[in-house]
Scaffold this active site. Structure first.
Site, PDB file in Angstrom:
ATOM      1  N   LYS A 124     -38.900 -27.556   7.567  1.00  0.00           N
ATOM      2  CA  LYS A 124     -38.594 -26.657   7.014  1.00  0.00           C
ATOM      3  C   LYS A 124     -38.867 -26.496   5.333  1.00  0.00           C
ATOM      4  O   LYS A 124     -38.983 -27.417   4.765  1.00  0.00           O
ATOM      5  CB  LYS A 124     -37.095 -26.449   7.144  1.00  0.00           C
ATOM      6  CG  LYS A 124     -36.794 -25.017   7.319  1.00  0.00           C
ATOM      7  CD  LYS A 124     -36.646 -24.274   8.460  1.00  0.00           C
ATOM      8  CE  LYS A 124     -36.229 -22.635   8.550  1.00  0.00           C
ATOM      9  NZ  LYS A 124     -36.244 -22.421   9.860  1.00  0.00           N
TER      10      LYS A 124
HETATM   11  P1  NAD Z   1     -34.180 -11.594   8.222  1.00  0.00           P
HETATM   12  O1  NAD Z   1     -34.420 -11.975   6.701  1.00  0.00           O
HETATM   13  O2  NAD Z   1     -35.130 -10.572   8.891  1.00  0.00           O
HETATM   14  O3  NAD Z   1     -32.815 -10.804   8.306  1.00  0.00           O
HETATM   15  C1  NAD Z   1     -31.454 -11.430   8.113  1.00  0.00           C
HETATM   16  C2  NAD Z   1     -30.308 -10.146   8.193  1.00  0.00           C
HETATM   17  O4  NAD Z   1     -29.127 -10.677   8.050  1.00  0.00           O
HETATM   18  C3  NAD Z   1     -30.474  -9.190   7.162  1.00  0.00           C
HETATM   19  O5  NAD Z   1     -30.477  -8.059   7.686  1.00  0.00           O
HETATM   20  C4  NAD Z   1     -29.526  -9.380   6.318  1.00  0.00           C
HETATM   21  O6  NAD Z   1     -28.898  -8.243   5.639  1.00  0.00           O
HETATM   22  C5  NAD Z   1     -28.262 -10.023   7.331  1.00  0.00           C
HETATM   23  N1  NAD Z   1     -27.266 -10.681   6.694  1.00  0.00           N
HETATM   24  C6  NAD Z   1     -27.351 -11.777   5.792  1.00  0.00           C
HETATM   25  N2  NAD Z   1     -26.271 -12.259   5.602  1.00  0.00           N
HETATM   26  C7  NAD Z   1     -25.413 -11.565   6.182  1.00  0.00           C
HETATM   27  C8  NAD Z   1     -23.791 -11.390   6.404  1.00  0.00           C
HETATM   28  N3  NAD Z   1     -22.874 -12.253   5.621  1.00  0.00           N
HETATM   29  N4  NAD Z   1     -23.298 -10.556   7.188  1.00  0.00           N
HETATM   30  C9  NAD Z   1     -24.104  -9.745   7.973  1.00  0.00           C
HETATM   31  N5  NAD Z   1     -25.606  -9.755   7.928  1.00  0.00           N
HETATM   32  C10 NAD Z   1     -26.003 -10.532   6.752  1.00  0.00           C
HETATM   33  O7  NAD Z   1     -34.017 -12.958   8.900  1.00  0.00           O
HETATM   34  P2  NAD Z   1     -34.439 -13.403  10.287  1.00  0.00           P
HETATM   35  O8  NAD Z   1     -35.786 -13.931  10.617  1.00  0.00           O
HETATM   36  O9  NAD Z   1     -33.883 -12.332  11.362  1.00  0.00           O
HETATM   37  O10 NAD Z   1     -33.448 -14.814  10.454  1.00  0.00           O
HETATM   38  C11 NAD Z   1     -31.962 -14.621  10.955  1.00  0.00           C
HETATM   39  C12 NAD Z   1     -31.420 -15.970  11.527  1.00  0.00           C
HETATM   40  O11 NAD Z   1     -32.342 -16.160  12.367  1.00  0.00           O
HETATM   41  C13 NAD Z   1     -31.588 -16.831  10.503  1.00  0.00           C
HETATM   42  O12 NAD Z   1     -30.764 -18.053  10.622  1.00  0.00           O
HETATM   43  C14 NAD Z   1     -33.020 -17.677  10.889  1.00  0.00           C
HETATM   44  O13 NAD Z   1     -33.055 -18.970  10.491  1.00  0.00           O
HETATM   45  C15 NAD Z   1     -32.878 -17.415  12.223  1.00  0.00           C
HETATM   46  N6  NAD Z   1     -34.138 -17.493  13.144  1.00  0.00           N
HETATM   47  C16 NAD Z   1     -35.150 -16.585  12.743  1.00  0.00           C
HETATM   48  C17 NAD Z   1     -36.357 -16.754  13.343  1.00  0.00           C
HETATM   49  C18 NAD Z   1     -37.524 -15.625  13.193  1.00  0.00           C
HETATM   50  O14 NAD Z   1     -38.544 -16.050  13.808  1.00  0.00           O
HETATM   51  N7  NAD Z   1     -37.372 -14.763  12.545  1.00  0.00           N
HETATM   52  C19 NAD Z   1     -36.560 -17.815  14.441  1.00  0.00           C
HETATM   53  C20 NAD Z   1     -35.372 -18.660  14.629  1.00  0.00           C
HETATM   54  C21 NAD Z   1     -34.457 -18.486  13.844  1.00  0.00           C
END
Ligand code: NAD
Length: 422
Positions: free
Chosen positions: A112
């Site tokens: 990471k």
């Molecule tokens: P992203 O940046 O696309 O979206 C994150 C979202 O969370 C945004 O809409 C933001 O406004 C919201 N957010 C942040 N803090 C918040 C809070 N306190 N309350 C409500 N909303 C909040 O990110 P993503 O890629 O969707 O990732 C989200 C989670 O999923 C992370 O934990 C990431 O590690 C995990 N994840 C993502 C992927 C991927 O392929 N994108 C894969 C595995 C895990």
């Protein structure tokens, strides 16, 4: 004057990762020699990232790349841009990647990266310069055979394209396999953008079948409306479930009859937030997490559900689309309440699974159509869910421990076979 600290039950994510490892290793009776080989990160790189801002001023950011494990293959894991990024958070996320890749049985270890920054306050030019400088700094340890970054919170396909370009310029030829989550026109895979949400959907559907909860009309609540959350919400909506609430950093919205998902997505695209969506009521983040529903999907960041708010949770299933959204104390509370939890290293593993497909396609210079990608993803997610469910039922352990046992067990086995310890 005495400053009174706000009460918080937030945990250091790396402590959580180590605690979960120990629980799994104890349950599997993993020998000490093997634990010493697989528990801690293999390599940690901290880098200075000086960036010329649009004002002409140079600002120094701190960046990290952690390779937790290469026992089963090259390190694999996303890069996060966020003001709260710390080395411990990156170590935790790298550790979870190791068990996650093992749970879905793809030939990767875990890694990471991250930069402590606020990308929302940066221009495209500043983001590009920061990304390229960071890519140069971590260049010696990344590569298609060594460590393959991908997007995470607030990093995008465009950012992956800049990393690929920086790496390729240094090598002198195009190396598309150095990152995944790239734009389709640059060796990205069809279906990668939706993959995390699809994986979350397949594992949640499996849980609903197991618990005999019909999909049609099931109430779904989503915290976080980014890549994982918004697409998961759309998939549940399309499958006949009712997404009754969702949120982002700027607000939470609720409609008991079900939100019109395509309209919410269009509204978010237009305004940058779900807050203020017409046809929904405004609720607080606390109310959102305490909503009575069949499925609650935390899809934002770590520590969303702690011992403080877990007692109020009224969901039947929690699907951890985010990494580390539930603390170990909250786990124990949810267990006693009988909540069925799909742990992050299973629930959101669809993303890394299609990242793996992307890397395979890049390395073979042969691309698959979207139906192929989705069918292969579904097969892996359904199989992995059933593997974890079997351990949960046979060993009478919760789903988190079951998934960690599957992941840690596979890495331990690889370590023993390689015979790297004396
Ligand atoms: P992203 O940046 O696309 O979206 C994150 C979202 O969370 C945004 O809409 C933001 O406004 C919201 N957010 C942040 N803090 C918040 C809070 N306190 N309350 C409500 N909303 C909040 O990110 P993503 O890629 O969707 O990732 C989200 C989670 O999923 C992370 O934990 C990431 O590690 C995990 N994840 C993502 C992927 C991927 O392929 N994108 C894969 C595995 C895990």
């Amino acid at each position: 004057m005495i400053a009174t600290a706000k009460p918080t039950a937030e945990k250091n994510a790396y402590d959580v990762a180590l605690e979960n490892f120990d629980l799994a290793a104890d349950a599997l009776e993993v020998e000490e020699n093997v634990r010493a080989m697989i528990k801690y990160p293999e390599r940690i790189l901290c880098v200075s990232v000086p960036v010329r801002m649009d004002t002409g001023k140079i600002v120094r950011f701190e960046g990290y790349r952690v390779q937790h494990s290469t026992q089963r293959g090259p390190a694999k894991g996303g890069i996060r841009y966020h003001p709260n990024v710390t080395l411990d958070e990156v170590k935790a996320l790298a550790t979870w990647m190791t068990w996650k890749c093992a749970v879905v049985n793809i030939p990767y270890g875990g890694g990471k990266g991250g930069i402590t920054c606020n990308p929302k306050a940066m221009s495209m030019g500043e983001l590009e310069r920061m990304t390229r400088r960071y890519a140069s700094a971590i260049l010696p340890i990344i590569g298609p055979e060594k460590d393959i970054p991908a997007p995470d919170v607030y990093t995008t396909p465009q950012i992956m394209a800049w990393i690929m370009d920086t790496y390729s310029m240094m090598k002198g030829y195009p190396v598309t396999g150095v990152v995944t989550g790239k734009p389709i026109s640059l060796g990205g895979s069809l279906g990668r953008n939706e993959a995390t949400a699809r994986g979350c959907f397949y594992t949640t559907r499996g849980s609903m079948e197991h618990l005999k909860i019909p999909m049609k009309g099931a109430r779904v609540v989503v915290q976080g409306f980014g890549n994982a959350g918004s697409i998961a919400a759309t998939l549940f909506h399309e499958a006949g479930a009712k997404v009754i609430a969702c949120s982002d950093t700027r607000g939470c919205i609720f409609n008991a009859r079900g939100l019109d998902m395509p309209a919410v997505v269009a509204f978010k695209e237009r305004t940058g937030t779900v807050a203020g969506f017409p046809g929904a009521d405004k609720i607080t983040p606390e109310e959102l997490l305490a909503m009575e529903c069949e499925v609650l999907i935390p899809a934002a960041l770590e520590n969303a559900i702690t011992e403080v708010n877990a007692p109020a949770v009224r969901a039947k299933i929690i699907s951890e689309a985010a990494n580390g959204p539930v603390t170990p104390e909250a786990d124990r509370i949810l267990d006693t309440k009988g909540v069925f939890l799909i742990p992050d290293i299973l629930c959101n593993a669809g993303g890394v699974t299609v990242s793996y497909f992307e890397w395979v396609q890049d390395e073979n210079h042969l691309f698959w159509d979207e139906n192929d990608v989705n069918a292969k993803l579904e097969k892996i997610m359904v199989r992995s869910f059933n593997d974890v469910l079997k351990i949960h039922l046979d060993r009478k352990v919760n789903m988190r421990l079951a998934a960690n046992m599957l992941g840690v067990g596979r890495v331990a086995e690889a370590c023993r076979i390689r015979g790297l310890y004396p």
